[in-house]
Design an enzyme around this catalytic site. Structure first.
Site, PDB file in Angstrom:
ATOM      1  N   ASP A 190       0.811  -1.220   0.000  1.00  0.00           N
ATOM      2  CA  ASP A 190       0.000   0.000   0.000  1.00  0.00           C
ATOM      3  C   ASP A 190       0.845   1.270   0.000  1.00  0.00           C
ATOM      4  OD1 ASP A 190      -2.258  -1.460  -0.149  1.00  0.00           O
ATOM      5  OD2 ASP A 190      -3.103  -0.897   1.789  1.00  0.00           O
ATOM      6  N   ASP A 211     -12.140  37.384 -32.938  1.00  0.00           N
ATOM      7  CA  ASP A 211     -11.479  36.116 -33.182  1.00  0.00           C
ATOM      8  C   ASP A 211     -12.211  34.959 -32.501  1.00  0.00           C
ATOM      9  OD1 ASP A 211      -9.257  34.795 -34.341  1.00  0.00           O
ATOM     10  OD2 ASP A 211      -8.502  34.484 -32.309  1.00  0.00           O
ATOM     11  N   GLY A 233      -9.992  29.382 -36.177  1.00  0.00           N
ATOM     12  CA  GLY A 233     -11.066  29.814 -37.046  1.00  0.00           C
ATOM     13  C   GLY A 233     -10.758  29.752 -38.531  1.00  0.00           C
ATOM     14  N   LEU A 234      -9.621  30.289 -38.953  1.00  0.00           N
ATOM     15  CA  LEU A 234      -9.297  30.327 -40.377  1.00  0.00           C
ATOM     16  C   LEU A 234      -9.139  28.913 -40.932  1.00  0.00           C
ATOM     17  CD1 LEU A 234      -8.626  31.925 -42.891  1.00  0.00           C
ATOM     18  CD2 LEU A 234      -6.245  32.016 -42.121  1.00  0.00           C
TER      19      LEU A 234
END
Lengths: 434, 520
Positions: free
Chosen positions: B36, B279, B414-415
Site C-alpha cells: 500500500d 477572433d 477559425g481560419l
C-alpha cells in the site's frame, strides 16, 4: 529488527522486518498484460487495488486495457450476496465485452485473501462453465504474500500447473526459458540458440496463451529472471530439470547463461565461441562507453524486484562500481547463489526491509548513486543524492548482449544528468555575473 | 462486486493521506498490508514532492496474520512518534486492515504516545478518496479547534481559507491567487488549511470572522462544524470564472462589512476581452461535454455557457455526494446530469452527446483521444502534466485567463476551420489532418485508423436510429463535405429527421432539409 551488518563473504545477511516500501505482486500485471496478448487479468480486490494498478501504470491506462478490478463492496463482505455469484456475473459481463479473451486470469489480492475467498474454486468453476471459451486461471498477487515481481512468479506457476489439465499436445519441449523478457530479447535469444543448434526453445510466458509448451520429463528449463521460485517448483513438479546459471545481464551474465544452456545441450566450445564472439564484442564495446562514468562510484540498492543481486554483480564486475549494500525483498538462496558468490567481499546483503533504518544506513554511507523505488527517489534527490528508479528494470529491455550497453546507460544517465545540469547552472551563473 | 477498469477516486485512506501530507507536524500511521506504500508515489512523482509523505505503514504480511497484527501496529505507532516527533498523530486502517478489525483507535489510545491521537474511521468499502479527505480534515478541525474559545473581538475583515490540499487540482496556485485578491480587497487571511497548516493553526481557526470554502468536497464539513460551534459564517461560492470571481468577492466583502464598489484585480481580467474579441466568434455554440469533480464541473459549465459562449451538451460528476448541486446546474443548461463513477457510462454519454470539445479529467482525456475529439483537463484525477511548474491557477481573474487559453487551445483555429470547409481536397491540409499541435506524429496515418471516429456509428449509443436507413452515394458524398467535427451530429440529425418523416433512402435533399429543420 536489524542485525548487525555482515559482509557477503559469509552466508548471513541482514534480515529486516519493519515498513516495506515496495509494490505488491498486482503490479506485475502491468507488463504481463502486454506480454500475453490474449489474456485478461481480473483482480478480485478493493478500490485500493484498482487505484494501485492505475497509479503505477500511469499514462498507460487505455480506455480498453486488458486488466480490471472486481471491487468488493460492503454487501459482499456483509454476506448479503454470494460473492461467487457476484464474480460470475461480473465475469460474464466482462467476457461479453471482450469476446476475444482467450485466457482469463483471476488475481487474488489482500482483501480477498484475508476474507479467504476461494479464488481457486471460482477459477475451476468458471473454467468448466466456459468450456471451449477462455481458460480461467488464478493466482495471488496480494501484498501480504507477494512483492512486485513475485506476482509474475505466481502467474507463471499457475500457467505451468494448468498445463496437464488442459492437455497440451505435441512433443515435449526441449528447453523452456522462464521469465517475461522483452520481445526483442526473446528473438535475440532464439536466434543465438538456433545458431548453436539448440532449437525448439519455448518461452514462458508466451506471447499468446494457447501456444504454451508441453512440459514433462525430459524438458529442461532455465530461468531468465531471478524471482521465479514457485515457477521453478511447478516446472520441476512436471518433471523438468533446471539448468543452473547466473542471470543474463551484461556480457558476462549473458555468456555464462548461454554457456550453461550450450553445455547442457552438448554444443561444442568452438561453436559456442563462434556464435557468441561478435555479440560479446559488441556488448563489451557498448558497456565501455559508460564505464568511466560508473567506475569507482559507490552504489546502494534498495529492495524492489529481486533483480538486485544480478544488477549488483553486473555493476561491480563489468562497470567497476563499488557496491555498498544490495537489498532484495526476498533471496532464493539456490537461484542467486551464483550471483552472490561473484560479489566482492565487504558488500552487505539485506533481505526484507525496515525502510527508515535502511534510509539511515544509506544516508550514513553517502553513496554516489541509489537504486530505489519511486516513493524514495525524489526525496533522495532533494537531499542531493543521485538516484536511479528501479521500476525501469522491469519495463526496459535489459537482458542479453545487445542490451548490455542500454543497461549500463540506465545507471549512467542520472549521473550524466547531474553533471550536465550542474555545468549548466555554473555557466549561466558565469553569464549573469561577469 | 463491481467491475472497474478505471477509478475516478482512490480509497478513503488516500484522502486521509492527502490531508496529512498537506499539513505540517501531522503524522499518519496507517495499518495496511505490504504494497500500500504505492500511494507515496502519488505525492513524490505526480506532485513531485521533495519529501516523503508523513505516513508510516505497518505493511503486514501473510506471516504476520498468524501472529498479532495489533502488535505490529503498536510498534509502528511507537516508532513513528519517536522518529518523527509529530504534533498530532492520525491513526487508521486501509481496506485490508479494516477486515482484520485490530481497532487502531483503541490500540493507539492504550499506547500513551504522548501526542494527541486522532483516530479515523474510514469505511473503505463504502466511501472514497474525497470523502476520506473531508472526514479527516473535519476530525482534525473538531479535535484542535473544537475546544477553543472564540475571542470576544474578532476583526470583521478576517477569514480562513478551507479546502486546499495536496494532490488537489491546481490548489497551490489557486491559494496564491485568491489570497492575493483578498488582500487587495482589504481582507485579512488568517489560516489556510489543510494546505500548509499546523495543528496550532487549526486551533486559531475560531479567531477569524468567517470562513471561505474553496473546495467544498474537502472543506465543507469542517466549515459547517465551525459554523455550528462558533457561529462562523462561510462563503462557498467557488471563484472559478470571471463571473463567479465577481460574485465571490462581493459576497466576501459583504461578510467583511466592506462596501461593494471596489473589486481589485479586475484589470487583470483578459479573458473577458479575449472572449469578446472577434477572433472568438467562431467559438459560439461549440458543443462541449463537461465531466469532473462537482466543483470544477459546475464552474466549467458556467464559464463555458456564459463567458465563452459554448453550448453545454453534457454535464456530470463522479461525486455522488454532490449529485444534487450538479443536477441543479445541469437543469440550468437544459441537459440531464450524468452522475456516475463508471468511465464506460461517461464514454457512452460522450459518444451520445457528440461534443466538439470535452472538458474532463485524465480519463476523459483518454476517451477523447480515442474518439478524436479535442479535450482539456479541468479536474482531478489528473496526471503529472497537470502539476505544472508555471503559475497556473484556475481561480480568480488570472485563473480565468489560464482557462481561456487552455480550453481554446485544443480547438482548431477559425481560419483553419473556414478553409477546410471551402477546399476539401488539399493534400496536406485536409479533413483528417487535425490541428497541428494535437497530432505531432504522422497525423494522417493515425487518423485513418480512427476513420472519423464520430462519423461511424457509435458503439454504445442508446437511441440509434433504425438500421435500415440507407444513404444514397450522393448524399454520403455530400455528408463528407461537412467539417468533421460537426459531421457526426449532422449524420444523426439527418437520420432522425428521415426516420421521423419516413424518408428512405436519404438523399442530398434530405440532408439539406434536415439542416434547415434543425439549424445549427
Amino acid at each position: 529488527m536489524n542485525q548487525s551488518l555482515v559482509s557477503c563473504g559469509s552466508t548471513s545477511t541482514i534480515r529486516q522486518r519493519g515498513q516495506h516500501e515496495v509494490f505488491c505482486g498486482l503490479t506485475s500485471i502491468i507488463w504481463l498484460h502486454r506480454k500475453v496478448q490474449d489474456a485478461f487479468f481480473l483482480v478480485v480486490g478493493s478500490r485500493t487495488c484498482a487505484h494501485l494498478i492505475q497509479s503505477a501504470a500511469g499514462v498507460m491506462i487505455f480506455s480498453e486495457p486488458r486488466f480490471a478490478t472486481a471491487i468488493m463492496e460492503e454487501r459482499d463482505l456483509a454476506g448479503m450476496v454470494d460473492m461467487h455469484d457476484e464474480l460470475d456475473r461480473e465475469v460474464a459481463r466482462l467476457l461479453e465485452r471482450r469476446p476475444d479473451i482467450r485466457m482469463l486470469v483471476l488475481v487474488g489480492s489482500c482483501p480477498s485473501e484475508v476474507i479467504k475467498f476461494d479464488l481457486k474454486r471460482a477459477a475451476e468453476r468458471l473454467d468448466r462453465k466456459y468450456g471451449a471459451g477462455p481458460r480461467v486461471l488464478c493466482y495471488s498477487g496480494s501484498g501480504i504474500e507477494t512483492t512486485f515481481t513475485q506476482g509474475e512468479d505466481n502467474f507463471l506457476a499457475a500457467v505451468v500447473q494448468d498445463q496437464p489439465r488442459n492437455g497440451a499436445t505435441g512433443k515435449v519441449a526441449k528447453l523452456v526459458v522462464a521469465g517475461a523478457v522483452a520481445d526483442v530479447v526473446e528473438d535475440q535469444i532464439t536466434r543465438l540458440l538456433a545458431e548453436m543448434g539448440v532449437d525448439d526453445v519455448v518461452f514462458l510466458p508466451g506471447r499468446n496463451s494457447d501456444r504454451l509448451p508441453r512440459i514433462g520429463a525430459g524438458s529442461r528449463y532455465i530461468l531468465a529472471q531471478p524471482y521465479l521460485g514457485s515457477t521453478a517448483a511447478a516446472l520441476e513438479g512436471l518433471g523438468a530439470t533446471r539448468i543452473n546459471a547466473i542471470f543474463p545481464l551484461g556480457e558476462e551474465g549473458t555468456t555464462a547463461w548461454l554457456k550453461a544452456i550450450a553445455d547442457s545441450f552438448g554444443v561444442s566450445p568452438a561453436r559456442f565461441a563462434t556464435v557468441t564472439e561478435a555479440p560479446r564484442r559488441r556488448a563489451l564495446e557498448a558497456t565501455a562507453h559508460y564505464r568511466r562514468l560508473i567506475e569507482g562510484k559507490r552504489i546502494f540498492l534498495f529492495p524492489d524486484s529481486q533483480l538486485e543481486p544480478s544488477l549488483a554483480r553486473y555493476l561491480s564486475r563489468e562497470l567497476c562500481a563499488d557496491i555498498i549494500e544490495v537489498g532484495s525483498p526476498y533471496l532464493h538462496r539456490e537461484h542467486v547463489a551464483g550471483e552472490l558468490a561473484m560479489l566482492p567481499p565487504g558488500v552487505s546483503i539485506s533481505e526484507g526491509q525496515d525502510v527508515e533504518v535502511q534510509i539511515d544506513r544509506c544516508r550514513a554511507a553517502a553513496p554516489d548513486l541509489v537504486v530505489c523505488g519511486m516513493g524514495l527517489a525524489n526525496p533522495f534527490e532533494a537531499e542531493g543524492i543521485v538516484t536511479k528508479w528501479s521500476i525501469e528494470f522491469a519495463f526496459t529491455p535489459i537482458h542479453g548482449y545487445e542490451q548490455a550497453g542500454d543497461l549500463a546507460e540506465l545507471f549512467a544517465r542520472p549521473l550524466m544528468r547531474k553533471a550536465l545540469i550542474a555545468d549548466g547552472q555554473a555557466s549561466s551563473r558565469r553569464r549573469i555575473a561577469p | 462486486m463491481k467491475l472497474t477498469m478505471w477509478t475516478y477516486e482512490g480509497p478513503p485512506h488516500v484522502g486521509a493521506m492527502r490531508i496529512a501530507a498537506s499539513m505540517q507536524g501531522v503524522h499518519y500511521v496507517l495499518h495496511s498490508p505490504q504494497g500500500d506504500t504505492y500511494a507515496d508515489l502519488l505525492f513524490t512523482m505526480i506532485e513531485r514532492r521533495a519529501s516523503r509523505p508523513p505516513v508510516t505503514y505497518t505493511t503486514f504480511q501473510a506471516r504476520d496474520l498468524s501472529g498479532s497484527t495489533a502488535d505490529v501496529f503498536k510498534t509502528a505507532c511507537r516508532d513513528a512518534v519517536q522518529r518523527f516527533r509529530p504534533d498530532a498523530l492520525l491513526v487508521g486502517a486501509s481496506c485490508t486492515a479494516e477486515l482484520l478489525q485490530d481497532d487502531p483507535a483503541g490500540l493507539a489510545r492504550t499506547l500513551n504516545v504522548g501526542v494527541p491521537v486522532v483516530p479515523l474511521e474510514l469505511p473503505s468499502y463504502q466511501k472514497k478518496e474525497n470523502w476520506g479527505a473531508s472526514e479527516t480534515f473535519y476530525r482534525l478541525v473538531r479535535n484542535f479547534a473544537g475546544g477553543c474559545e472564540r475571542p470576544q473581538h474578532v476583526a470583521p475583515n478576517s477569514c480562513n481559507i478551507l479546502g486546499p490540499s495536496a494532490l488537489g487540482f491546481r490548489n497551490r496556485d489557486d491559494v496564491t491567487e485568491i489570497t492575493r485578491l483578498l488582500a487587495a480587497n482589504g481582507i485579512d487571511v488568517r489560516v489556510v488549511a489543510p494546505l500548509g497548516a499546523t495543528v496550532e493553526d487549526l486551533a486559531r481557526l475560531p479567531e477569524a470572522a468567517f470562513n471561505i470554502v474553496l473546495y467544498p468536497e474537502i472543506g465543507d464539513a469542517a466549515a459547517r462544524f465551525l459554523k455550528k460551534t462558533f457561529g462562523m459564517p462561510f462563503v462557498s461560492t467557488v471563484p472559478i470564472g470571471v463571473g463567479a470571481t465577481r460574485i465571490f468577492l462581493a459576497e466576501v466583502r459583504a461578510l467583511a462589512g466592506l462596501s461593494n464598489d471596489v473589486l481589485a484585480g479586475e484589470d487583470e481580467d483578459r479573458a473577458t476581452w479575449y472572449s469578446r474579441s472577434v477572433d472568438s466568434n467562431y467559438l459560439t455554440n461549440k458543443r462541449v461535454f463537461i465531466f469532473g469533480d462537482a466543483t470544477h464541473a459546475i464552474a466549467a459549465a458556467r464559464i463555458a455557457a456564459r463567458e465563452l459562449g459554448f453550448k453545454v451538451c453534457g454535464l456530470g460528476t463522479y461525486m455522488r455526494e454532490f449529485a444534487r448541486e450538479v443536477r441543479e446546474a445541469a437543469e440550468e443548461f437544459g441537459v440531464e446530469a450524468l452522475i456516475s463513477d463508471d468511465h464506460l457510462d461517461v464514454e457512452a454519454a460522450i459518444v451520445e452527446a457528440r461534443p466538439e470539445l470535452v472538458l474532463g479529467t485524465q480519463m476523459e482525456r483518454h476517451i477523447a483521444k480515442r474518439l478524436r475529439v479535442p479535450c482539456a483537463v479541468i479536474s482531478a484525477p489528473v496526471h503529472v502534466q497537470d502539476f505544472p511548474a508555471r503559475y497556473s491557477p484556475q481561480m480568480g481573474f488570472e485563473g480565468a485567463n489560464v482557462i481561456f487559453d487552455s480550453w481554446v487551445h485544443p480547438l482548431m483555429m477559425g481560419l483553419e476551420e473556414h478553409l477546410l470547409q471551402m477546399f476539401r481536397d488539399d493534400f496536406e491540409f485536409n479533413d483528417r489532418a487535425q490541428a497541428s499541435h494535437l497530432h505531432a506524429h504522422a497525423p494522417a496515418a493515425v487518423a485513418a485508423t480512427a476513420e472519423d471516429a464520430f462519423d461511424s456509428e457509435p458503439l454504445l449509443s442508446a437511441d440509434q436510429p433504425p438500421a435500415d436507413l440507407s444513404w444514397t452515394p450522393d448524399a454520403e458524398r455530400e455528408l463528407k463535405k461537412i467539417p468533421f467535427f460537426v459531421r457526426g451530429k449532422a449524420r444523426r440529425n439527418t437520420e432522425l429527421f428521415a426516420a421521423r418523416k419516413g424518408i428512405r433512402p436519404i438523399t442530398v435533399e434530405t440532408l439539406y432539409d434536415a439542416k434547415a429543420h434543425f439549424a445549427r
